[in-house]
Design an enzyme around this catalytic site. Structure first.
Site, PDB file in Angstrom:
ATOM      1  N   PHE A  76       4.151   5.042   4.279  1.00 55.21           N
ATOM      2  CA  PHE A  76       4.838   4.222   2.852  1.00 55.21           C
ATOM      3  C   PHE A  76       6.048   4.004   2.595  1.00 55.21           C
ATOM      4  O   PHE A  76       5.826   3.131   1.772  1.00 55.21           O
ATOM      5  CB  PHE A  76       6.179   5.873   3.058  1.00 55.21           C
ATOM      6  N   TYR A 144       3.024  -6.877  -5.971  1.00 62.67           N
ATOM      7  CA  TYR A 144       3.329  -5.557  -6.115  1.00 62.67           C
ATOM      8  C   TYR A 144       1.932  -4.880  -6.319  1.00 62.67           C
ATOM      9  O   TYR A 144       1.426  -5.007  -4.167  1.00 62.67           O
ATOM     10  CB  TYR A 144       4.166  -4.348  -6.845  1.00 62.67           C
TER      11      TYR A 144
END
Ligand code: UDP
Length: 331
Positions: A76, A144
């Site tokens: 993550f 991103y």
């Protein structure tokens, strides 16, 4: 599935901490590795071992994987704000793309070949068709999204060239909380916690980013998926990762709600006023993002248990009320 030893990077963050709790509840052994840049030490569930380090610190990661005889990694740890990524592209390619490469080098050095990757609906940019299947064209509109796509490509090629099995999970909009774990970003940029803060009087108003989208009420539509459902999908994915295969799955509820519907739902759930005002569109926000999540349903048997926005918001409100200062009020 026999218990596995799993390294969870970013396990002090929002989705990572809830996934850690889910993995522990399923009998797995979990080591959380987090540099606490954005995560909270108090969010790491009891029962997980904690290592304070950056995923790019190859020596520490390798030692940790070897010391715990890890079977798998759920990754993550990343920077995750679209706007910030456009202002500081190198930080995003560094943390997300290069950071993942360093982590993968460590994994390969010690022979860990199961990997679950935190990916995003931002890979699709503005889609031609909604709901969005995984076969939609990948054309991210932000640094991103591009940094996450780069890692998906690496995982795909590793699975073709080595005995490495990886699953990328492309989240739509994570929201909600469990009894113990919730959302606490600083600064907060996500819609549901922002609207809850306004309802609680901790923020003057909600700014609605654009009411001139081609949607029924003019505000943007998103697919909100409960964080506990996301966590369950990670557990199913790490248990299903197969050597030599790369798969990517959308994780969403398949139902879209507009910004105004989210605000109305918060008013209903909290029975409080939520002052709002319309502001300009936020750069890079597509009008409508809703998942076609049929692939993961067929492959892993996953379906969200909490697709109702009311229930998702109610869980987030309960956590917000129990932790008005987020994790700051916890030891
Ligand atoms: N949004 C908004 N006001 C806010 C924050 C978000 O109108 O203060 C809108 C945003 O433009 C998007 C939706 O709410 O259409 C969800 O945004 P969020 O940042 O929560 O998630 P994203 O879709 O960017 O991943």
């Amino acid at each position: 599935m026999p218990p596995m030893r799993i390294l969870v990077t970013g396990g002090a963050g929002y989705i990572g901490s809830v996934t850690t709790a889910t993995l522990l509840a399923r009998g797995h052994d979990v080591v959380v590795l987090d540099d606490l840049r954005t995560g909270h030490r108090a969010a790491v569930p009891d029962g997980a071992t904690f290592v304070h380090a950056d995923v790019a610190d190859r020596a520490v990661v390798e030692t940790t994987l070897a010391a715990h005889d890890a079977d798998a990694i759920v990754h993550f740890a990343a920077s995750s704000l679209v706007g910030e990524s456009m202002r500081d592209p190198m930080a995003y390619f560094g943390n997300n793309a290069a950071g993942s490469i360093h982590l993968l080098e460590a994994a390969r050095a010690v022979g860990v070949d199961r990997f679950v990757f935190s990916s995003t609906a931002a890979l699709y940019g503005t889609p031609d068709d909604v709901p969005i299947p995984e076969t939609a064209e990948l054309r991210p509109e932000s640094v991103y999204g591009a940094s996450k796509l780069a890692v998906e490509r690496v995982l795909d090629w590793l699975s073709r060239t080595t005995p490495f099995g990886a699953i990328a999970l492309r989240y739509f909009n994570a929201a909600g909380a469990t009894d113990a774990l919730g959302e606490d970003h600083r600064p907060e940029t996500h819609l549901v916690p922002i609207v809850l803060q306004a309802a609680a009087g901790r923020r003057d108003e909600v700014r609605i980013y654009g009411d001139d989208y081609p949607t029924p009420d003019g505000t943007a539509i998103r697919d909100y998926v409960h964080v506990a459902d996301l966590a369950e999908a990670h557990a199913l994915a790490v248990e299903a990762a197969t050597p030599g295969r790369f798969e990517a799955y959308n994780l969403g509820s398949g139902v879209g709600y507009s910004v105004r519907e989210v605000i109305d739902t918060v008013r209903e759930v909290t029975d409080r006023d939520v002052p709002s005002r319309v502001d300009a569109r936020r750069a890079g926000d597509p009008p409508r993002l809703v998942a076609d999540a049929s692939k993961v349903a067929a492959a892993l048997g996953w379906a969200p248990r909490h697709s109702d926005l009311h229930a998702i918001v109610a869980s987030a409100w309960a956590w917000h009320q129990a932790h008005p200062d987020g994790y700051a009020d916890r030891p």
